[in-house]
Design a protein around this motif. Structure first.
Motif, PDB file in Angstrom:
ATOM      1  N   GLN A   1       0.815  -1.573   0.148  1.00 48.10           N
ATOM      2  CA  GLN A   1      -0.150  -0.197   0.521  1.00 48.10           C
ATOM      3  C   GLN A   1       0.704   0.871  -0.103  1.00 48.10           C
ATOM      4  O   GLN A   1       0.978   2.389  -0.758  1.00 48.10           O
ATOM      5  N   LEU A   2       1.687   1.417   0.865  1.00 46.26           N
ATOM      6  CA  LEU A   2       2.655   2.468   0.798  1.00 46.26           C
ATOM      7  C   LEU A   2       3.719   2.169  -1.134  1.00 46.26           C
ATOM      8  O   LEU A   2       3.583   3.949  -0.911  1.00 46.26           O
ATOM      9  N   LEU A   3       4.187   1.124  -1.150  1.00 46.52           N
ATOM     10  CA  LEU A   3       4.577   1.556  -2.245  1.00 46.52           C
ATOM     11  C   LEU A   3       3.846   2.002  -3.637  1.00 46.52           C
ATOM     12  O   LEU A   3       4.423   3.246  -4.245  1.00 46.52           O
ATOM     13  N   GLN A   4       2.411   1.896  -3.703  1.00 44.13           N
ATOM     14  CA  GLN A   4       1.673   2.190  -4.026  1.00 44.13           C
ATOM     15  C   GLN A   4       1.001   3.691  -4.316  1.00 44.13           C
ATOM     16  O   GLN A   4       1.365   4.482  -5.131  1.00 44.13           O
ATOM     17  N   GLU A   5       1.121   4.179  -3.173  1.00 46.19           N
ATOM     18  CA  GLU A   5       1.161   5.701  -2.437  1.00 46.19           C
ATOM     19  C   GLU A   5       2.220   6.450  -3.093  1.00 46.19           C
ATOM     20  O   GLU A   5       2.376   8.036  -3.294  1.00 46.19           O
ATOM     21  N   ARG A   6       3.161   6.002  -2.665  1.00 46.46           N
ATOM     22  CA  ARG A   6       4.500   6.781  -3.566  1.00 46.46           C
ATOM     23  C   ARG A   6       4.831   7.558  -4.905  1.00 46.46           C
ATOM     24  O   ARG A   6       4.782   7.599  -5.120  1.00 46.46           O
ATOM     25  N   ASP A   7       4.066   5.766  -5.271  1.00 47.34           N
ATOM     26  CA  ASP A   7       3.765   5.836  -7.057  1.00 47.34           C
ATOM     27  C   ASP A   7       3.180   6.644  -7.485  1.00 47.34           C
ATOM     28  O   ASP A   7       3.758   7.614  -7.829  1.00 47.34           O
TER      29      ASP A   7
END
Length: 357
Positions: A321-327
Motif C-alpha cells: 500500500q505504501l509503495l502504491q501511495e508513493r508511486d
C-alpha cells in the motif's frame, strides 16, 4: 561446577559464539600442573614455605611484571589473599598449596611436596594451554583486572619453565561491563543473565549486536533502553535482508571499498564499532540488492548475527500500500510526500531506489 558450565555454554550458544575445539577442566589436569611445578623447581625458580606451599620466586625473573603498566612497587601485598608469612618478595605467588590440618578439603591431591594439596591460582592456565596449544600461543584473552597479577604470573611461570619468550604474542584484555552506570552485582539487583534477556522478549543476537557496537578495550554501560533500540535496529536489518532475496551479485568497486573498510576495521585491533558502522553504511547505500546480500553474507560470517538461514518473504499488504501511495505521489510530482513515504518504508526495513530505464 558442571551446572554452571552447562549454563555458560547455553548462554554462549544463544548469542552465537562458536564453541572451542577443547574445553578443559583444571581438575582433570592435576598431573600436568604438578609436572610444571616440578620443572620450575628443577630450574631453581621455587621455594617452599613450611605448612603453606610451594612459591614462585619472582626475583629470579628480571623482567617479571612486564605486562603490568603499574609500577611493581605499587602492588600491595595481601590485597587479594592476605599477607603470607615466609614470602621472600611481595609479588611471589603460590604454585601449589598444602592442605592445612583439619581443613579436609573436598578437592585435594597428593604431590611430591605434601600428602594433600591443591594448585595455586595461576598454574592451571599455563599447564593446560601448553598441553593443547604448545609452549607459546598467539592470542590470550581476559579481563583487564587480570593484567597486574594473574596474567603477569602466567607469563612468569611459563617463560621460566620453557625459556621461550614471549609466552603470548598478543594479549586481548577486555574492559568491564556496567549496568545503569554501576558494577553488576546481585546485591544491587542489576545482575542479569541470558534468561532475563529472553524473558523480556529480546533476541540474544540483538544483545550480541549491542556488544559489538563497542570496542573490547572500552568500558561499556548496559541499559535495557539501549537494548530496546538495538533490538529495533536488529529487526529492521532482518527485514532488509529478507527483502534482498537470495541472488548475490559480483561486487562493484563501490561495494569492494565497503568490504575492505569492514575487514580493515576488524584487523585494526578488533574495532567492531567501526565494522558495524560500515554494515549500516552498506544497508543505506544505493548498491544493488545482490551486492548488498553478498556483502552481508561476508560480514555476517564474522558477526554471527543469526541471519545465515534467513529467507526472502512476500511484501506485506501495508508495504504494498505504501509503495502504491508513493508511486501515485511521484506521478503527481508531489516530491515531498514521495520522500516522506520513502523514509517511512526505510524505517520499516525497505530501501527504495528510483532507477531510470
Amino acid at each position: 561446577a558442571k551446572e554452571f558450565e552447562a549454563y555458560f555454554f547455553k548462554s554462549m550458544d544463544g548469542m552465537g559464539n562458536l564453541r572451542p575445539d577443547v574445553s578443559c577442566r583444571a581438575t582433570e589436569h592435576i598431573e600436568a600442573q604438578i609436572a610444571l611445578v616440578q620443572k620450575l623447581e628443577q630450574k631453581g625458580f621455587t621455594y617452599k614455605i613450611e605448612d603453606d606451599g610451594m612459591y614462585f620466586d619472582t626475583s629470579k625473573l628480571p623482567d617479571y611484571g612486564k605486562l603490568n603498566p603499574q609500577e611493581l612497587s605499587q602492588l600491595r601485598e595481601g590485597e587479594r589473599i592476605g599477607v603470607v608469612v615466609g614470602k621472600k618478595n611481595p609479588t611471589d605467588f603460590a604454585l601449589w598449596k598444602f592442605e592445612k590440618p583439619g581443613e579436609d578439603r573436598q578437592m585435594s591431591w597428593p604431590s611430591p611436596w605434601s600428602e594433600r594439596g591443591f594448585p595455586g591460582w595461576h598454574i592451571e592456565c599455563s599447564a593446560m594451554s601448553m598441553q593443547y596449544l604448545g609452549e607459546q600461543i598467539d592470542i590470550h584473552t581476559g579481563g583487564i583486572d587480570h593484567i597486574p597479577v594473574h596474567h603477569s604470573n602466567e607469563i612468569a611461570q611459563s617463560e621460566a619453565a620453557t625459556g621461550k619468550v614471549p609466552f603470548v604474542r598478543f594479549w586481548v584484555h577486555h574492559n568491564h561491563l556496567q549496568v545503569d552506570g554501576q558494577k553488576m552485582s546481585k546485591s544491587l539487583g542489576n545482575f542479569f543473565t541470558i534468561d532475563d534477556v529472553i524473558e523480556r522478549k529480546f533476541n540474544p543476537r540483538a544483545l550480541r549486536l549491542l556488544f559489538l557496537q563497542g570496542q573490547y578495550r572500552d568500558q561499556m554501560n548496559f541499559t535495557w533502553e539501549s537494548l530496546v533500540a538495538v533490538q529495533t535496529a536488529y529487526d529492521r536489518l532482518a527485514r532488509q535482508v529478507q527483502s534482498w532475496g537470495s541472488e548475490v551479485a559480483q561486487l562493484s568497486p563501490q561495494a569492494e571499498k565497503l568490504r575492505q573498510a569492514f575487514f580493515a576495521a576488524l584487523a585494526d585491533d578488533l574495532k567492531t564499532a567501526q565494522a558495524i558502522a560500515t554494515l549500516w553504511e552498506m544497508t543505506k547505500s544505493e548498491l544493488p540488492v545482490g551486492e548488498k546480500l553478498q556483502l552481508f553474507r561476508e560480514f555476517d560470517a564474522v558477526l554471527q548475527l543469526g541471519f545465515e538461514n534467513i529467507q526472502s518473504v512476500e511484501l506485506s499488504a501495508e508495504i504494498q500500500q505504501l509503495l502504491q501511495e508513493r508511486d501515485k505521489a511521484r506521478a503527481e510530482k508531489n516530491w515531498q510526500k514521495a520522500d516522506e513515504l520513502r523514509e517511512k518504508l526505510s524505517d520499516l526495513g525497505h530501501m527504495v531506489a528510483d532507477i531510470k530505464l
